[in-house]
Design a protein around this motif. Sequence first.
Motif, short mmCIF file in Angstrom:
data_model
loop_
_atom_site.label_atom_id
_atom_site.label_comp_id
_atom_site.label_asym_id
_atom_site.label_seq_id
_atom_site.Cartn_x
_atom_site.Cartn_y
_atom_site.Cartn_z
N HIS A 145 0.85 -1.19 0.00
CA HIS A 145 0.00 0.00 0.00
C HIS A 145 0.89 1.24 0.00
O HIS A 145 1.73 1.39 0.88
CB HIS A 145 -0.92 0.01 1.22
CG HIS A 145 -1.86 1.18 1.24
ND1 HIS A 145 -2.90 1.30 0.34
CD2 HIS A 145 -1.91 2.27 2.03
CE1 HIS A 145 -3.55 2.42 0.59
NE2 HIS A 145 -2.96 3.04 1.61
N GLY A 146 0.72 2.07 -0.99
CA GLY A 146 1.47 3.32 -1.05
C GLY A 146 2.97 3.12 -1.13
O GLY A 146 3.73 3.88 -0.55
N GLY A 147 3.40 2.08 -1.83
CA GLY A 147 4.83 1.83 -1.98
C GLY A 147 5.47 1.10 -0.80
O GLY A 147 6.66 0.83 -0.82
N LYS A 148 4.71 0.80 0.24
CA LYS A 148 5.22 0.07 1.39
C LYS A 148 4.50 -1.27 1.50
O LYS A 148 3.43 -1.45 0.94
CB LYS A 148 4.98 0.86 2.69
CG LYS A 148 5.78 2.12 2.79
CD LYS A 148 5.53 2.76 4.15
CE LYS A 148 6.37 4.01 4.31
NZ LYS A 148 6.18 4.60 5.64
N SER A 149 5.10 -2.18 2.27
CA SER A 149 4.48 -3.46 2.55
C SER A 149 4.08 -3.49 4.01
O SER A 149 4.88 -3.18 4.89
CB SER A 149 5.46 -4.60 2.25
OG SER A 149 4.84 -5.84 2.48
#
Length: 170
Positions: A145-149
């Motif tokens: 989500h949003g470039g993060k895990s």
Amino acid sequence: MDQTAQAFANEVLYKIPMDGTNVYGPCDGLYYLNLGEFRAIWNPTINEVRVLPPLITPPSNTIYTPCDYYGFGLDPLSGDYKVVVIQEFLSTIDEIARSCPVMVYSLRNDSWKYCGDLILRYNLKNNGCYIFVKRCCFWLGSFPHGGKSYEIIITFDMASDSFQERTVPV
């Protein structure tokens, strides 16, 4: 027990390593075995195998290739042993997870039922193991989500046949 199951129990079961990814449990001395299309509950004490019926196909309009994740435990309210299967269907075109239906087998009823889909498509690939504690199965998953895990805990309550998705405490 039918002859096929007895032959399987006598000739094959003892060759399966108990730490393998195809053996789940124990729960009160019983094990769930997943060997491709062959699914069974095994009682090694009396060398009995109950072959499970084929897994039902969840509702879907698109063809996917399934990857399954398992849990096995006891519903302490009914005394019924259950197998939980989370199916991660991958698109055959782009290999992106599209849905995660949850199927539950009841030993008492000798049948599978569809219990709905997980809300998000989680990455469960790195979690070949599950934990069963106090009537619930737990899996650790993640989602981008949003470039993060982000990590998530997925629980399945054996008594209510329901699942929840909870964030991992920080």
